[in-house]
Design a protein around this motif. Structure first.
Motif, PDB file in Angstrom:
ATOM      1  N   PHE A 571       0.941  -1.105  -0.033  1.00  0.00           N
ATOM      2  CA  PHE A 571       0.060   0.029   0.086  1.00  0.00           C
ATOM      3  C   PHE A 571       0.894   1.307  -0.024  1.00  0.00           C
ATOM      4  N   ASP A 572       1.961   1.198   0.740  1.00  0.00           N
ATOM      5  CA  ASP A 572       2.827   2.552   0.889  1.00  0.00           C
ATOM      6  C   ASP A 572       3.801   2.416  -0.375  1.00  0.00           C
ATOM      7  N   THR A 573       4.038   1.494  -1.182  1.00  0.00           N
ATOM      8  CA  THR A 573       4.937   1.643  -2.137  1.00  0.00           C
ATOM      9  C   THR A 573       4.284   1.574  -3.598  1.00  0.00           C
ATOM     10  N   SER A 574       3.061   1.464  -3.757  1.00  0.00           N
ATOM     11  CA  SER A 574       2.312   1.096  -5.072  1.00  0.00           C
ATOM     12  C   SER A 574       2.388   2.369  -5.935  1.00  0.00           C
ATOM     13  N   PHE A 575       1.999   3.792  -5.197  1.00  0.00           N
ATOM     14  CA  PHE A 575       2.134   4.854  -5.896  1.00  0.00           C
ATOM     15  C   PHE A 575       3.470   5.414  -5.838  1.00  0.00           C
ATOM     16  N   MET A 576       4.341   5.130  -5.102  1.00  0.00           N
ATOM     17  CA  MET A 576       5.855   5.366  -5.424  1.00  0.00           C
ATOM     18  C   MET A 576       6.268   4.694  -6.657  1.00  0.00           C
ATOM     19  N   TYR A 577       6.077   3.793  -6.981  1.00  0.00           N
ATOM     20  CA  TYR A 577       6.096   3.149  -8.461  1.00  0.00           C
ATOM     21  C   TYR A 577       5.692   4.141  -9.482  1.00  0.00           C
ATOM     22  N   MET A 578       4.342   4.364  -9.205  1.00  0.00           N
ATOM     23  CA  MET A 578       3.720   5.066 -10.272  1.00  0.00           C
ATOM     24  C   MET A 578       4.317   6.620 -10.216  1.00  0.00           C
ATOM     25  N   ILE A 579       4.486   7.245  -9.338  1.00  0.00           N
ATOM     26  CA  ILE A 579       5.375   8.605  -9.235  1.00  0.00           C
ATOM     27  C   ILE A 579       6.810   8.366 -10.050  1.00  0.00           C
ATOM     28  N   ALA A 580       7.688   7.459  -9.809  1.00  0.00           N
ATOM     29  CA  ALA A 580       8.974   7.203 -10.365  1.00  0.00           C
ATOM     30  C   ALA A 580       8.667   7.131 -11.925  1.00  0.00           C
ATOM     31  N   GLY A 581       7.426   6.245 -12.486  1.00  0.00           N
ATOM     32  CA  GLY A 581       7.178   5.785 -13.623  1.00  0.00           C
ATOM     33  C   GLY A 581       6.842   7.164 -14.364  1.00  0.00           C
ATOM     34  N   LEU A 582       5.794   7.823 -13.680  1.00  0.00           N
ATOM     35  CA  LEU A 582       5.253   9.056 -14.342  1.00  0.00           C
ATOM     36  C   LEU A 582       6.346  10.040 -14.605  1.00  0.00           C
ATOM     37  N   CYS A 583       7.244  10.258 -13.735  1.00  0.00           N
ATOM     38  CA  CYS A 583       8.469  11.278 -13.736  1.00  0.00           C
ATOM     39  C   CYS A 583       9.233  10.992 -14.998  1.00  0.00           C
ATOM     40  N   MET A 584       9.460   9.663 -15.072  1.00  0.00           N
ATOM     41  CA  MET A 584      10.597   9.315 -16.407  1.00  0.00           C
ATOM     42  C   MET A 584       9.435   9.468 -17.652  1.00  0.00           C
ATOM     43  N   LEU A 585       8.324   9.172 -17.698  1.00  0.00           N
ATOM     44  CA  LEU A 585       7.349   9.358 -18.747  1.00  0.00           C
ATOM     45  C   LEU A 585       7.437  11.047 -19.016  1.00  0.00           C
ATOM     46  N   LYS A 586       7.336  11.767 -17.961  1.00  0.00           N
ATOM     47  CA  LYS A 586       7.270  13.251 -18.380  1.00  0.00           C
ATOM     48  C   LYS A 586       8.613  13.793 -18.958  1.00  0.00           C
ATOM     49  N   LEU A 587       9.645  13.310 -18.218  1.00  0.00           N
ATOM     50  CA  LEU A 587      11.123  13.884 -18.915  1.00  0.00           C
ATOM     51  C   LEU A 587      11.218  13.208 -20.274  1.00  0.00           C
ATOM     52  N   TYR A 588      10.685  12.106 -20.674  1.00  0.00           N
ATOM     53  CA  TYR A 588      10.749  11.655 -22.006  1.00  0.00           C
ATOM     54  C   TYR A 588       9.855  12.487 -22.994  1.00  0.00           C
ATOM     55  N   GLN A 589       8.645  12.732 -22.369  1.00  0.00           N
ATOM     56  CA  GLN A 589       7.606  13.338 -23.360  1.00  0.00           C
ATOM     57  C   GLN A 589       8.064  14.812 -23.447  1.00  0.00           C
ATOM     58  N   LYS A 590       8.969  15.522 -22.662  1.00  0.00           N
ATOM     59  CA  LYS A 590       9.374  16.801 -22.985  1.00  0.00           C
ATOM     60  C   LYS A 590       9.853  17.055 -24.509  1.00  0.00           C
ATOM     61  N   ARG A 591      10.798  16.023 -24.856  1.00  0.00           N
ATOM     62  CA  ARG A 591      11.340  16.368 -26.214  1.00  0.00           C
ATOM     63  C   ARG A 591      10.851  15.207 -27.048  1.00  0.00           C
ATOM     64  N   HIS A 592       9.842  14.303 -26.791  1.00  0.00           N
ATOM     65  CA  HIS A 592       9.268  13.226 -27.734  1.00  0.00           C
ATOM     66  C   HIS A 592       7.726  13.172 -27.524  1.00  0.00           C
ATOM     67  N   PRO A 593       7.047  14.382 -27.667  1.00  0.00           N
ATOM     68  CA  PRO A 593       5.495  14.410 -27.266  1.00  0.00           C
ATOM     69  C   PRO A 593       4.910  13.341 -28.307  1.00  0.00           C
ATOM     70  N   ASP A 594       5.310  13.402 -29.574  1.00  0.00           N
ATOM     71  CA  ASP A 594       4.503  12.554 -30.496  1.00  0.00           C
ATOM     72  C   ASP A 594       4.566  11.032 -30.159  1.00  0.00           C
ATOM     73  N   ILE A 595       5.835  10.628 -29.685  1.00  0.00           N
ATOM     74  CA  ILE A 595       5.970   9.043 -29.453  1.00  0.00           C
ATOM     75  C   ILE A 595       5.822   8.584 -28.242  1.00  0.00           C
ATOM     76  N   ASN A 596       5.539   9.310 -27.423  1.00  0.00           N
ATOM     77  CA  ASN A 596       5.499   9.027 -25.917  1.00  0.00           C
ATOM     78  C   ASN A 596       4.459   7.820 -25.615  1.00  0.00           C
ATOM     79  N   ALA A 597       4.706   7.198 -24.645  1.00  0.00           N
ATOM     80  CA  ALA A 597       3.784   5.946 -24.624  1.00  0.00           C
ATOM     81  C   ALA A 597       2.682   6.460 -24.141  1.00  0.00           C
ATOM     82  N   SER A 598       1.625   5.500 -24.419  1.00  0.00           N
ATOM     83  CA  SER A 598      -0.160   5.705 -24.231  1.00  0.00           C
ATOM     84  C   SER A 598      -0.155   5.562 -22.736  1.00  0.00           C
ATOM     85  N   ALA A 599      -1.407   6.046 -22.117  1.00  0.00           N
ATOM     86  CA  ALA A 599      -1.464   5.774 -20.811  1.00  0.00           C
ATOM     87  C   ALA A 599      -1.835   4.364 -20.695  1.00  0.00           C
TER      88      ALA A 599
END
Length: 825
Positions: A571-599
Motif C-alpha cells: 500500500f505504501d509503495t504502489s504509488f511510489m512506483y507510479m510516481i517514479a514511472g510518471l516522472c520518467m514518462l514526463k521527462l521523455y515526453q518533453k522532447r518526444h511528445p509525439d511518440i511517448n507511451a500511451s496511458a
C-alpha cells in the motif's frame, strides 16, 4: 426413626474415614507464617492445608507470592497446589508442564506465582487464604513451600524496578493512575535478547493470566527480546489501575530465536535449561492534549506555508506582468520591444527567426521567417493557419489516426525519426488536440485507479486496527512503540498525521499546474506565437497525474501506518512506483511528445511492476527460482526498452527480429565496424544497462528480504540516471536553467539528502519478528510527538513536491525559442 438412624450411621462412617485416627487420608491444617520455608512430604494418604492471614488496606496494596520447589527427583504423580482466597482460587501442579511449538513439553520443578489482590472497600481488613497440598502418588513426595510479601508490588511513576522471571515463575505488578494523568507508557527493558518474553497489560481481575499458555487471553500483550513498550489509557480501565504482567516464554521462535529440535517421542519431556531473565519496568506519563494540538498545528503550519509562499510568488509575478503591460505605454519603446511585450516575438533567443523590421508582425511574415531556417534543421514549413485551425471544434470528433500532420514529402515517419540530429519540431507534429486528449487519459486513469485501489485498502486497515484493539495483540502492527501516540481507535496517530504533507503539497502542485494550463490556453486563444511555435510543447495531463499520485501516496501511506506490517507494505509503495514511472514518462515526453507511451501501456507496465512487488513479498524471501526469473525478466525488459528508445520506436518485435539483428551486427560491426549513429542516446542506454544489470546481479546474489524497497530502488536509480542525463544534455546543447528552476533543484537535492538520512534510521522493520523490530524503537525527537520516520514523511513530501516543480520549470528558458532550435536527446 429408622431413616434417622441410617443417616446418623452414614455420618459417623464418613467422619471415621476422614479422621486422622483412621490413618486413611488424613487432612492436616497448619497455621503458617510469611517468609518461612516449610519442608514437607505429601502422599495420597495425607493432605496438608497451610493457613495464612494478612491485613489488606484500601490505600495500600501488598503483593503475596507463593513459591514451591519439588525436592523428589522422580515422582509418579504431580503435586497439586490450590490457593483459596476470598474472591479467587489459584491452582497449579508441580512439576509444571508447559508446551511450546509443535506441542513440545517442558517440565519445571520450581514454580512461583503471585496472588491477585482485588481491591477492598474497607479501610483495613484481615483476610485469610489457604494453600492446599495434595497428590495421588502413594510414595511420599518431598517439597518446599514459601509464602512471602512482594516488595514494590505497586509500581511508582518514573521509578525503575528490577526483577527476575522464568517460564514457571512469572511476575506481575500493579500500577494506579495518579491524579491528572490519563495516559502512561509502560516500558520493560532487558540486557539479554533471549530468552523470549511477553509483556502484558491486564485489568485488575482474578485470576491473572500469567503463564505462557494463557497470557494472551485478555488485555494487551507483545513479545520482547530487549525492549517492549505499551501505551495505556485510563479510559480503558474502570478501576483506574492495571497489572503489568511479564512472562518468559518456553521457546524463542516467536522472537526470532533458533528453532528447537523435535522430541524423539510424542510424550517426551524436554529439559528447558536456564531460562531466567532479568528485566526492568518503568511507567512514565505520556503526552497530554496540548502536545497533540501543538503537533497538529506544527504539521499544518509547515505545509500551509508553502501555499502562502506560492501565493506571494504569484502576486509578485502578476505585478511584474502588470509592469510589462504598463511599459507598452512608453512612447520611447521601439516597435520590436512593443511587439515583444505583446508576446508576438521571441526575446533574448531570436536565432534569426524574427526580424525587427516593423511595428507589426503578420502571420505571413512569421511563416516566411520560420521557413527560412528549415534548410539546416529539416524544419517542415507549416503556415500559422494550419496550426491554429479548428481549435474550437469538439475533441470527441478527433481521433489520432484520422490524419497525419506530416507533409506529403515526410509522410514516412522513418525519414524524420532516424535523422542523426532531431529537433523538437520533428517530434511535435501531431495536432495538439489529439495529444492533449491522449495525455489527459493519464489523469483520468490514475483517478479511477485511485478510487478502486484506496477503498478496499481503507476497509482492510480499519479491520486490522479493529483486530488489534479487540485482541490486544500488539505484534500484529510494527509501530515505533516508544513514540506511538494513540488517538481514538488509532494506535499511532502521529505516523498518520505526518502523511498530510503528501496530500496538501500534491493538491498545491495540481493548483500550480492548473494555473499554468489556464494561462497557456488563454495564450492559444489569442494566437500567441510563443505558445504556438516556441518552447517545449505544453501538455499537462502527466502533471495532473503526478499531482494525483502524490496525494494518493499520502493517503495510502497513512493507511499503511494505521497498522504497518509485511502484508500491507505494498500500500505504501504502489504509488511510489507510479510516481517514479510518471516522472520518467514526463521527462521523455518533453522532447518526444509525439511518440511517448500511451496511458494504457504505461499503466499496464506499472501494474506488472506492482504484481511482481506482491510476488516478491510473498514468495521472494529465500526463493532462488523467483529471483532467477525476476532477474531474467528485468534484464530482458531493460534490453527491449533500450532498443525502443534508441530507434525511437521504429522497430518491430516479430518473427524477423533475429534476422534484422544479425544483419545490423554484420553491417555495422563486421563489414565496416562503424560507430553508433546516435552517440548521446547510446551513452545513456549503455549506462542504463550497466546500472540495471548491476541491480539485477545484486538482487540475485544478495536476495534482499525487502523486495518492495529493492524494486523501488530500481525505479529511483533509473529516474535519477535519466534526470542527470537530461540536465547534462540540456547544458551541453547550449540551453540554460532559469533561476527559479535552479533554486528548486538545489533546494530539492538538500531536502532529499536530509530525508534519506532520517529514512535510514530504521525505527522498525517487518523483515524481522515483532520483538526484534522493537529493538530499533526510539523516543520521539520533535515536539515530543514526532519520530524520525515522521520527519522522513515531512521531508520526503517536500522533496517530491520540489522534484515536481523541477520538472515543471526546468525548460522555462525555452519558452521563447523556436522548436526547430530545440534539440531532442
Amino acid at each position: 426413626m429408622l431413616g434417622f438412624c441410617w443417616v446418623s450411621g452414614w455420618l459417623v462412617l464418613m467422619l471415621g474415614f476422614w479422621s486422622p485416627v483412621s490413618g486413611r487420608n488424613m487432612v492436616i491444617q497448619r497455621d503458617a507464617q510469611f517468609d518461612m520455608t516449610y519442608d514437607d512430604v505429601v502422599t495420597s494418604d495425607n493432605q496438608t492445608i497451610y493457613s495464612y492471614n494478612h491485613t489488606v488496606s484500601r490505600n495500600k496494596t501488598e503483593g503475596v507470592r507463593v513459591s514451591v520447589e519439588l525436592l523428589s527427583e522422580s515422582a509418579a504423580s504431580p503435586v497439586l497446589f490450590v490457593v483459596r482466597q476470598k474472591q479467587a482460587v489459584l491452582s497449579f501442579q508441580v512439576p509444571l508442564i508447559l508446551r511450546g511449538l509443535y506441542q513440545r513439553k517442558y517440565q519445571y520443578t520450581q514454580v512461583g506465582r503471585t496472588l491477585c489482590q482485588p481491591p477492598t472497600k474497607a479501610v483495613a481488613e484481615t483476610q485469610f487464604f489457604f494453600v492446599d497440598v495434595s497428590t495421588l502418588s502413594s510414595a511420599g513426595i518431598q517439597f518446599q513451600l514459601r509464602v512471602s510479601r512482594v516488595d514494590s508490588f505497586t509500581l511508582q511513576t518514573d521509578k525503575k524496578f528490577s526483577f527476575n522471571a522464568t517460564p514457571s515463575q512469572p511476575q506481575f505488578f500493579k500500577y494506579v493512575f495518579p491524579d491528572g494523568v490519563d495516559t502512561v507508557i509502560v516500558k520493560v527493558n532487558s540486557q539479554k535478547n533471549f530468552p523470549c518474553s511477553v509483556m502484558s497489560i491486564q485489568d485488575i481481575l482474578c485470576p491473572v493470566f500469567d503463564l505462557d499458555n494463557n497470557v494472551a487471553f485478555i488485555g494487551m500483550y507483545q513479545t520482547m527480546t530487549t525492549r517492549a513498550a505499551i501505551t495505556v489509557q485510563r479510559k480503558d480501565f474502570p478501576s483506574n489501575s492495571f497489572y503489568v504482567v511479564v512472562v518468559v516464554k518456553t521457546e524463542d521462535e516467536a522472537c526470532g530465536g533458533p528453532l528447537r529440535f523435535y522430541p524423539l517421542l510424542p510424550d517426551e519431556l524436554l529439559d528447558p535449561g536456564n531460562r531466567s531473565k532479568t528485566l526492568d519496568v518503568i511507567v512514565s506519563p505520556a503526552i497530554n492534549s496540548e502536545v497533540y494540538v501543538m503537533g497538529m498545528l506544527f504539521c499544518l503550519g509547515i505545509f500551509l506555508s508553502f501555499y502562502l509562499l506560492t501565493f506571494l510568488m504569484a502576486c509578485v509575478e502578476n505585478k511584474r506582468m502588470n509592469r510589462k503591460r504598463e511599459g507598452l505605454l512608453n512612447p520611447d519603446a521601439s516597435p520590436a520591444e512593443t511587439a515583444s511585450l505583446l508576446g508576438k516575438a521571441v526575446s533574448p533567443y531570436e536565432y534569426g527567426s524574427f526580424a525587427d523590421n516593423g511595428s507589426t508582425l503578420s502571420s505571413e511574415a512569421i511563416t516566411d521567417s520560420l521557413a527560412s531556417t528549415d534548410g539546416n534543421y529539416g524544419y517542415i514549413d507549416r503556415s500559422l493557419e494550419s496550426v491554429t485551425r479548428s481549435r474550437h471544434e469538439s475533441l470527441s470528433s478527433v481521433e489520432e489516426d484520422d490524419y497525419d500532420t506530416l507533409a506529403d514529402i515526410d509522410s514516412d515517419k522513418n525519414i524524420v525519426r532516424t535523422k542523426k540530429f532531431l529537433c523538437v519540431s520533428d517530434l511535435a507534429r501531431k495536432d495538439k488536440r489529439i495529444l492533449s486528449k491522449k495525455y489527459q487519459i493519464y489523469f483520468w486513469n490514475i483517478a479511477t485507479i485511485a478510487v478502486f485501489y484506496a477503498l478496499p485498502v481503507i476497509q482492510l486497515v480499519i479491520t486490522y486496527q479493529t483486530v488489534v484493539n479487540v485482541t490486544g495483540n500488539q505484534d500484529i502492527c510494527y509501530y515505533n512503540f516508544l513514540c506511538a501516540h494513540p488517538l481514538g481507535a488509532l494506535s499511532s496517530f502521529n505516523n498518520i498525521l505526518s502523511n498530510l504533507g503528501y496530500v496538501l503539497l500534491g493538491l498545491l502542485f495540481l493548483l500550480i499546474v492548473l494555473q499554468r494550463d489556464i494561462l497557456h490556453n488563454r495564450a492559444l486563444e489569442r494566437h500567441d506565437t510563443h505558445a504556438l511555435e516556441c518552447g517545449i510543447p505544453k501538455h499537462f495531463g502527466l502533471y495532473y497525474a503526478m499531482g494525483t499520485a502524490l496525494m494518493m501516496e499520502g493517503l495510502l501511506s497513512a493507511c499503511y501506518h494505521v497498522c504497518p506490517n509485511y502484508t500491507n507494505f505494498q500500500f505504501d509503495t504502489s504509488f511510489m512506483y507510479m510516481i517514479a514511472g510518471l516522472c520518467m514518462l514526463k521527462l521523455y515526453q518533453k522532447r518526444h511528445p509525439d511518440i511517448n507511451a500511451s496511458a494504457y501501456s504505461a499503466y499496464a507496465c506499472l501494474a506488472a511492476v506492482i504484481f511482481f512487488s506482491v510476488l516478491g513479498v510473498v514468495f521472494g524471501k529465500g526463493n532462488t527460482v523467483f529471483w532467477i526469473v525476476f532477474s531474467v525478466i528485468h534484464i530482458l525488459a531493460t534490453m527491449l526498452l533500450s532498443t525502443q528508445l534508441y530507434y525511437m520506436g521504429r522497430w518491430r518485435l516479430d518473427s524477423g527480429i533475429v534476422r534484422r539483428i544479425l544483419n545490423v551486427i554484420y553491417t555495422d560491426c563486421i563489414r565496416q565496424c562503424s560507430g553508433p549513429m546516435y552517440i548521446d542516446r547510446m551513452v545513456l542506454l549503455v549506462m542504463g544497462n550497466i546500472v540495471n544489470w548491476s541491480l539485477a546481479a545484486y538482487g540475485l546474489i544478495k536476495r534482499p528480504n525487502d523486495f518492495a524497497s529493492y524494486l523501488l530502488a530500481i525505479g529511483i536509480c533509473n529516474l535519477l540516471l535519466y534526470f542527470a542525463f537530461y540536465i547534462i544534455m540540456k547544458l551541453r546543447s547550449g540551453e540554460r536553467i532559469k533561476c527559479l528552476a535552479l533554486v528548486c533543484i538545489l533546494f530539492t537535492a538538500v531536502v532529499w539528502g536530509f530525508a534519506l538520512f532520517f529514512f535510514f534510521q530504521g525505527l522498525s522493520t517487518w523483515q524481522k519478528t515483532p520483538a526484534e523490530s522493537r529493538e530499533h524503537n526510539r523516543e520521539c525527537i520533535l515536539l515530543s510527538f514526532f519520530d524520525d520516520h515522521d520527519i522522513w514523511h515531512f521531508l520526503s513530501s517536500i522533496a517530491m513536491f520540489g522534484s515536481f516543480l523541477v520538472l515543471l520549470t526546468m525548460d522555462d528558458d525555452l519558452d521563447a525559442v523556436q522548436r526547430d532550435k530545440i534539440y531532442v536527446f
